[in-house]
Scaffold this motif. Sequence first.
Motif, mmCIF file in Angstrom:
data_model
loop_
_atom_site.group_PDB
_atom_site.id
_atom_site.type_symbol
_atom_site.label_atom_id
_atom_site.label_comp_id
_atom_site.label_asym_id
_atom_site.label_seq_id
_atom_site.Cartn_x
_atom_site.Cartn_y
_atom_site.Cartn_z
ATOM 1 N N ASP A 1 14.461 -6.932 3.344
ATOM 2 C CA ASP A 1 15.454 -6.084 4.006
ATOM 3 C C ASP A 1 14.800 -5.275 5.123
ATOM 4 N N VAL A 2 13.619 -4.732 4.820
ATOM 5 C CA VAL A 2 12.882 -3.952 5.822
ATOM 6 C C VAL A 2 12.499 -4.837 6.994
ATOM 7 N N ALA A 3 12.019 -6.046 6.687
ATOM 8 C CA ALA A 3 11.618 -6.970 7.754
ATOM 9 C C ALA A 3 12.796 -7.321 8.644
ATOM 10 N N VAL B 1 5.412 -6.303 7.527
ATOM 11 C CA VAL B 1 5.770 -5.119 6.741
ATOM 12 C C VAL B 1 4.672 -4.823 5.724
ATOM 13 N N SER B 2 4.195 -5.864 5.060
ATOM 14 C CA SER B 2 3.142 -5.709 4.055
ATOM 15 C C SER B 2 1.880 -5.130 4.676
ATOM 16 N N LYS B 3 1.541 -5.593 5.884
ATOM 17 C CA LYS B 3 0.348 -5.079 6.565
ATOM 18 C C LYS B 3 0.494 -3.597 6.907
ATOM 19 N N VAL B 4 1.678 -3.226 7.387
ATOM 20 C CA VAL B 4 1.913 -1.813 7.720
ATOM 21 C C VAL B 4 1.790 -0.947 6.472
ATOM 22 N N MET B 5 2.378 -1.398 5.361
ATOM 23 C CA MET B 5 2.312 -0.646 4.108
ATOM 24 C C MET B 5 0.883 -0.527 3.600
ATOM 25 N N ALA B 6 0.065 -1.532 3.904
ATOM 26 C CA ALA B 6 -1.327 -1.521 3.443
ATOM 27 C C ALA B 6 -2.244 -0.756 4.384
ATOM 28 N N GLY B 7 -1.693 -0.290 5.521
ATOM 29 C CA GLY B 7 -2.489 0.488 6.458
ATOM 30 C C GLY B 7 -3.315 -0.333 7.415
ATOM 31 N N VAL B 8 -3.011 -1.631 7.537
ATOM 32 C CA VAL B 8 -3.739 -2.495 8.467
ATOM 33 C C VAL B 8 -3.455 -2.050 9.903
ATOM 34 N N THR B 9 -4.504 -1.874 10.688
ATOM 35 C CA THR B 9 -4.355 -1.286 12.033
ATOM 36 C C THR B 9 -4.174 -2.323 13.138
ATOM 37 N N THR B 10 -4.176 -3.608 12.785
ATOM 38 C CA THR B 10 -4.050 -4.639 13.824
ATOM 39 C C THR B 10 -2.604 -4.914 14.219
ATOM 40 N N LEU C 1 16.121 2.693 5.077
ATOM 41 C CA LEU C 1 16.544 1.959 3.877
ATOM 42 C C LEU C 1 16.080 2.620 2.579
ATOM 43 N N GLY C 2 15.207 3.630 2.704
ATOM 44 C CA GLY C 2 14.673 4.259 1.508
ATOM 45 C C GLY C 2 13.828 3.293 0.698
ATOM 46 N N TYR C 3 13.121 2.424 1.395
ATOM 47 C CA TYR C 3 12.339 1.385 0.718
ATOM 48 C C TYR C 3 11.146 1.960 -0.020
ATOM 49 N N ARG C 4 10.946 1.471 -1.220
ATOM 50 C CA ARG C 4 9.761 1.814 -2.011
ATOM 51 C C ARG C 4 9.169 0.527 -2.556
ATOM 52 N N VAL C 5 7.841 0.498 -2.635
ATOM 53 C CA VAL C 5 7.173 -0.684 -3.187
ATOM 54 C C VAL C 5 7.577 -0.856 -4.642
ATOM 55 N N ASP C 6 7.922 -2.065 -5.025
ATOM 56 C CA ASP C 6 8.269 -2.367 -6.413
ATOM 57 C C ASP C 6 6.977 -2.607 -7.186
ATOM 58 N N PRO C 7 6.553 -1.664 -8.051
ATOM 59 C CA PRO C 7 5.276 -1.808 -8.740
ATOM 60 C C PRO C 7 5.243 -2.998 -9.680
ATOM 61 N N GLN D 1 0.986 7.317 1.384
ATOM 62 C CA GLN D 1 1.090 6.718 2.715
ATOM 63 C C GLN D 1 0.745 5.235 2.696
ATOM 64 N N ARG D 2 -0.071 4.833 1.710
ATOM 65 C CA ARG D 2 -0.460 3.429 1.570
ATOM 66 C C ARG D 2 0.434 2.667 0.592
ATOM 67 N N GLY D 3 1.464 3.335 0.079
ATOM 68 C CA GLY D 3 2.337 2.685 -0.876
ATOM 69 C C GLY D 3 1.819 2.695 -2.293
#
Length: 349
Positions: free
Chosen positions: A15-17, A27-36, A52-58, A96-98
Motif C-alpha cells: 500500500d505504501v509503495a 520502501v523496505s530500504k527507506v525503513m531500514a535506513g539505507v541512504t542510497t 497511511l499510518g503504516y507500521r512494520v508487521d513484526p 526511526q528504523r522500524g
Amino acid sequence: MAHRQDQQRRASIHDVASRAGVSAATVSKVMAGVTTVKPENAQRVLDAIEQLGYRVDPLASDMRRAKRRIIGAIMPEFESEFFGQMVSQLESLAEQRGYTLVAASSRESEARETEILARMHDWRVAGVVLAPVRNEHGPAASFMKTNGMTGVLIDRVLSDDAFDTVSADSSAASAEVARQLIGKGHRHILVVGLGEQAATVRARLDGFRATALELAPDVRIDVVLAETDVEPLRAQLRHYFAKGERPTAVYSLFLKGTLVALSEFRRRGWHCPNDISLVGFDDAEWMQVTWPAIAAVVQPVRQIASHAMEALFARIEGEAGPPTARLEPCQVFMRESVGSPANGSGSRR
C-alpha cells in the motif's frame, strides 16, 4: 460492511509503495535506513507511511528473519537523568528504523544483568545496547560473546575485542575539572565516588589526579569511595568531615554523590563557594536552578546514543571488521558553586 472492513485493514508495505509510486523494495530500504535511495523517493515513502499510518508487521518480519525487529537496552538504573535520557534517545532512534526498543534495568546487579540478557536472547532480539554494571569484562559481555549476540557497549566501558563501544571521554572531562580547580588555587581537594571497579569511575579519578598533580605537585587529593550505595558513601563522608578535614573543593564522580556532598555541607552550615567549592560529574535540572547553581560535567547523551545505534545497525546489517571504540567529548560548566579558596575555607587552613 466492506467499507468498514477496508478501513480497519492494516496498511501493508505494498500500500505504501503504491501511494508513493515506488517499489516495495524501495520502501523496505527507506525503513531500514539505507541512504542510497533518491531523496525525493525517500520523502514520498515517508509521506505515504505517515498518511497511511503504516507500521512494520513484526509477525510477518519474523517469518522472513531469524531475528525479530526488537532492540534490547539494558541500563544500570533508570533513576538518573543520564540513563533516562539515554533510553529515550535509543527508543526514538530504534523506531526511526522500524524497530521496537525493549528496555530493562539491571539495578546495578551483574546477576540480574545476565538474566535479562538471557531473556532477550530467547526473544531473538536483533541487537542489544548494554551499559554494563561495571565494565566491558563483566559476565554480561561474556554471555553476549558466548551466545553470538549482536551488541554495542556504552558508558562504563573503554574498549572491547568483540563489541563496538561508545562512551563519554570521562578522563578528559575530569582533567578539565582539575585544570579549573587548580587554576583557581585549590590545593586540598576531596574526590567522592561510587564503585572504583567501574571503568568510568577509574577513568574519571585517574584523569583528575594525573592532571592535578602535573599542574600542582603539592596538591593534596583525598578520595572517598563506596562500593554499594549512597548511604555508605554518606556515612564515610560524614566520618571524613568529623575528623576535622577541610578540603577547599569537592569533586563528585557521579550525580547522587553530588547531592550527598551538598547535603553534608548544609548539615555543617557550609555554603558554596564561600566555604567550599563543589563540582559534579553529570548534570541535572536541580543543579541548574538551585542557588548557587552547581558546576557540572555534562555528558553527550544524544551523541552517545546516536553513534551506538549507528554501530549496532551496521552490525545487524552485516558489517564486518574489528570493533571500534569511540569516546565522545563532554562539556564542563563552572557555575556559581566554584570559587577561589582565598574567599573561603582555604584561607583558614
